[in-house]
Design a protein around this motif. Structure first.
Motif, PDB file in Angstrom:
ATOM      1  N   SER B 202     -10.298  51.008 -11.434  1.00  0.00           N
ATOM      2  CA  SER B 202      -9.504  50.429 -10.365  1.00  0.00           C
ATOM      3  C   SER B 202     -10.798  49.316 -10.301  1.00  0.00           C
ATOM      4  O   SER B 202     -12.136  49.237 -10.422  1.00  0.00           O
ATOM      5  N   VAL B 203     -10.335  47.807  -9.525  1.00  0.00           N
ATOM      6  CA  VAL B 203     -11.114  46.818 -10.521  1.00  0.00           C
ATOM      7  C   VAL B 203     -10.662  46.268  -8.692  1.00  0.00           C
ATOM      8  O   VAL B 203      -9.405  46.450  -8.385  1.00  0.00           O
ATOM      9  N   VAL B 204     -11.517  45.800  -8.328  1.00  0.00           N
ATOM     10  CA  VAL B 204     -11.741  45.271  -6.983  1.00  0.00           C
ATOM     11  C   VAL B 204     -11.779  43.893  -6.996  1.00  0.00           C
ATOM     12  O   VAL B 204     -13.089  42.788  -7.633  1.00  0.00           O
ATOM     13  N   SER B 205     -11.318  43.081  -6.717  1.00  0.00           N
ATOM     14  CA  SER B 205     -10.904  41.584  -6.903  1.00  0.00           C
ATOM     15  C   SER B 205     -11.478  40.842  -6.168  1.00  0.00           C
ATOM     16  O   SER B 205     -11.743  41.167  -4.665  1.00  0.00           O
ATOM     17  N   ALA B 233      -7.495  41.773 -12.950  1.00  0.00           N
ATOM     18  CA  ALA B 233      -8.083  43.102 -13.124  1.00  0.00           C
ATOM     19  C   ALA B 233      -8.306  43.501 -14.342  1.00  0.00           C
ATOM     20  O   ALA B 233      -8.998  43.807 -15.226  1.00  0.00           O
TER      21      ALA B 233
END
Lengths: 317, 439
Positions: B202-205, B233
């Protein structure tokens, strides 16, 4: 003696394991998620298709038959336990048109209830993207998810439900799609894109490109084809979620968040209806006023005739 | 705090009355009445009751302080009763006459509408409001200390009623502590230092997507912002996964079931093709239309040009004719100029009517068509004996064939002796005539 040896060897072995795992990144941290996916009765075809789409994307999901009750949702806990699931994704349809989506962590909460709008299933969206069934998605969260506590809870629950755990039974080993969650206008917008790796446009060296093409064919393990660029093609489905309520427990417990910006669709519809009715009422009132005014001024037809006595029928009788 | 005496608006009073549990003030009043009677038997009045309720109001949120307040109360009561005793003696007498406590309870909200009291109340309104706010602040502090949802909701309801009396706003519950506690209970560890990226993916911008959307109604801009977020992402994730040695790209020879079935993709493709062809057809049609429009323009222009030319020539002729007539009438003796002019007129005329005149002028016969017809069908000259034979035709043996002669078809037929098997060809006209004459 043997027992002592065993225990000793085990401890040493486990220690060694732990060391290797620490270097590798921790195997004891097992991400075990299973999602029970089901809907209530009275869903429309679109809700059902959306459910199917989501189920297709979640290899760690288990689809169940429609759940019969809308009031006794706590029964879902038992159901999830029965199926060995620790997440529940429940579609609650109301009035055959409104869809509420419940995301819940089963044994002990929390539960998030959303109102789902703007549903578009994969099939009706004529997008060209496609991806492997059961490949693990990359979850892309908006920066806003880190700002508010309730959004953080929502993000975590999405991570559990939509993130396919590593080594899930039916998952595929490659990564070819991104799920995007964005916060805008107080709502959460969910999108799903295919990752397409294309040759870099400004690749000036043809030979280099060809080499890299071979490399990618040859399935490199180290960072090989660095120069391929990524482009996204939408797959679907699309939907927008408005958080309504967060409960502390699983389908129960105290409410720890309530969205005051959420207005129930029933209320909106009622408002519309009332506005429509209001026009009619106003018009009737105006008409009544006009009549009353005319009567007060003595402009009613009968009175006028009597009052003046200048009617032709009277004059030339 | 309750020194102000009658400083409460009637509305607030009634509200408080509803808020406060019924039995409590009643009993207190009875107590108080007793004490008052002890201290100053004439001093019981409405004012006291107001005070009483004020103090109750403050007691509600903090019941611990109750003891001290009650201890203080008799003294206060005594003060106030001394102040007011002269003005409201009559009422007191009435009330005391019939010692009906329930009646007093009922009356205290309605019988307050004496003029002198009302003025006092109006004066004290502002102060009263401030006090209320203070008490609310205290309540809020308490809420923050012990987070109890029931209490919260109850307080909120009161707030709603006071602040937004008309518009119904949803209660706002945002129990941040509770949310964070819940989060802690079930959160996965996604710390990049301890956990590999492949674990959660998971990538949180870093930035908020909403900031890059100018208007939420603008579909294109909005979707672009979403795509950009996901694209970023995906790039980041690919880099991280490659670093960890996780396979990312699907090899071209890896076939497996896809999310969208082949049928669906076929449909999508068909739709794309259809769209493309439709677009192409539309473009073609537009082109054709434009061309047609242009062609029409050209034609119109040509027609106009022709008409103009015609008009010009006619004008010229008319002009010349007129001039000639004038010249003819004016001078009988033709001058040289006139001669020249005549030549010019002839030339003009011949030029203008060139097409019709030229053909006639070129041939010496009457009409080329006539001429042609004459050659074809004959015109003039003798028609008799045109088909009769002469020396040349008699000498012409091109139609003779020895073979035919030998087969004898012709000769036998001519002789009249019929041979079987061979059909005699039809004799010539003259022969047939001769035969007819024989019969």
């Amino acid at each position: 003696m043997a027992a002592v040896y065993k225990s000793l060897s085990k401890s040493s072995a486990s220690k060694a394991d732990r060391d290797t795992e620490a270097s590798k990144g921790g195997m004891e941290r097992k991400n075990k998620q299973r999602v029970l996916i089901l809907s209530s009765r009275g869903v429309t075809y679109r809700h059902r298709h959306l459910l199917n789409d989501l189920a297709a994307m979640l290899p760690h999901g288990r689809k169940d038959v429609k759940f019969d009750s809308k009031s006794k949702l706590y029964q879902l806990n038992e159901l999830a336990e029965l199926y060995n699931c620790n997440n529940v994704l429940f579609f609650e349809a109301r009035k055959g048109k409104d869809l509420y989506m419940w995301f819940s962590k089963v044994p002990n909460g929390p539960t998030v209830k959303f109102h789902a709008q703007n549903l578009h299933t994969m099939e009706e969206l004529h997008f060209t993207g496609n991806c492997l069934k059961g490949s693990r998605p990359i979850l892309s969260f908006d920066g806003a998810f880190e700002t508010e506590p309730h959004l953080r809870v929502i993000k975590e629950i999405f991570l559990h439900v939509f993130g396919v755990p590593q080594g899930a039974r039916k998952s595929k080993p490659f990564i070819d799609h991104v799920m995007g969650f964005s916060v805008a206008d107080g709502k959460i917008w969910v999108r799903n894109y295919e990752i397409r790796e294309v040759e870099k446009v400004k690749g000036n060296d043809d030979k280099d490109n060809a080499e890299d093409g071979e490399k990618s064919k040859g399935r490199k393990s180290k960072g090989g084809d660095k120069d391929t660029d990524i482009s996204l093609v939408e797959i679907g489905p699309r939907f927008v979620l408005t958080p309504i309520v967060i409960q502390e427990g699983a389908f129960g417990g105290p409410i720890i968040y309530e969205n005051k910006r959420f207005i129930s669709p029933n209320q909106i519809r009622a408002e519309l209806r009332r506005a429509k009715a209001g026009r009619h009422v106003a018009r009737m009132e105006q008409q009544r006023d006009k009549l009353a005014r005319r009567r007060d001024l003595g402009l009613e037809d009968g009175e006028k005739k009597d009052g003046t006595g200048l009617d032709t029928r009277e004059l030339f009788a | 705090m309750a020194k102000k005496g009658a400083t409460q608006s009637p509305k607030a009073g009634s509200k408080l009355k509803s808020a406060v549990p019924d039995h409590k003030p009643k009993t207190k009043k009875i107590d108080r009445r007793k004490s008052n009677e002890l201290a100053a038997p004439k001093a019981v009045d409405k004012e006291d009751e107001w005070e009483d309720e004020d103090s109750d109001d403050h007691e509600e949120p903090a019941p611990k302080v109750n003891g001290s307040k009650t201890a203080k109360r008799p003294a206060e009561d005594a003060d106030s009763s001394e102040e007011d005793s002269d003005s409201e003696g009559s009422e007191d007498d009435e009330e005391h006459g019939g010692i009906d406590l329930a009646a007093i309870d009922d009356s205290d909200s309605e019988s307050e509408l004496d003029s002198d009291e009302e003025t006092e109340r109006n004066d004290g309104k502002g102060d009263r409001g401030e006090e209320k706010e203070d008490s609310e602040d205290e309540e809020d502090e308490e809420d923050e200390k012990e987070i109890d949802v029931d209490e919260l909701s109850a307080e909120d309801e009161e707030d709603e009623e006071q602040i937004a009396a008309g518009t119904r706003v949803r209660q706002t519950i945002n129990n941040k502590e509770g949310l964070l506690a819940a989060l802690r209970r079930f959160a996965l560890d996604t710390n990049p230092k301890t956990v590999p990226f492949a674990f959660h993916q998971s990538v949180v911008s870093s930035k908020k997507t909403e900031e890059s959307i100018p208007s939420i109604e603008d579909d294109l801009q909005r979707e672009l912002a979403f795509v950009n977020q996901s694209l970023e992402a995906a790039r980041q994730a690919r880099a991280l996964l490659r670093k960890e040695g996780v396979p990312f790209t699907r090899p071209t020879d890896y076939f497996a079931e896809t999310v969208r079935s082949d049928e669906t993709m076929q449909k999508v493709k068909a739709k794309l093709v259809e769209e493309a062809t439709a677009k192409k057809a539309a473009a073609e049609a537009r082109k054709q239309r434009d061309l047609k429009k242009f062609g029409k323009q050209v034609q119109v222009q040509k027609l106009q040009e022709r008409a103009k030319q015609k008009r010009e020539t006619l004008d010229k002729i008319n002009l010349l004719k007129r001039k000639r007539q004038e010249g003819g009438s004016a001078a009988l003796g033709t001058t040289e100029a006139d001669d020249i002019f005549d030549v010019a007129v002839d030339k003009e005329l011949s030029n203008s009517k060139s097409s019709s005149k030229k053909r006639g002028a070129a041939g010496d016969g009457p009409n080329p068509k006539r001429q042609k017809k004459d050659t074809k069908y004959g015109f003039g000259g003798k028609k008799r004996f045109a088909k009769s034979g002469d020396a040349v035709s008699a000498g012409d043996l091109s139609g003779f064939s020895a073979k035919r002669m030998k087969s004898g078809g012709f000769a036998a037929g001519g002789a009249g002796g019929k041979k079987k098997g061979v059909k005699a060809p039809r004799p010539g006209k003259s022969r047939r005539k001769a035969m007819a004459g024989k019969r």
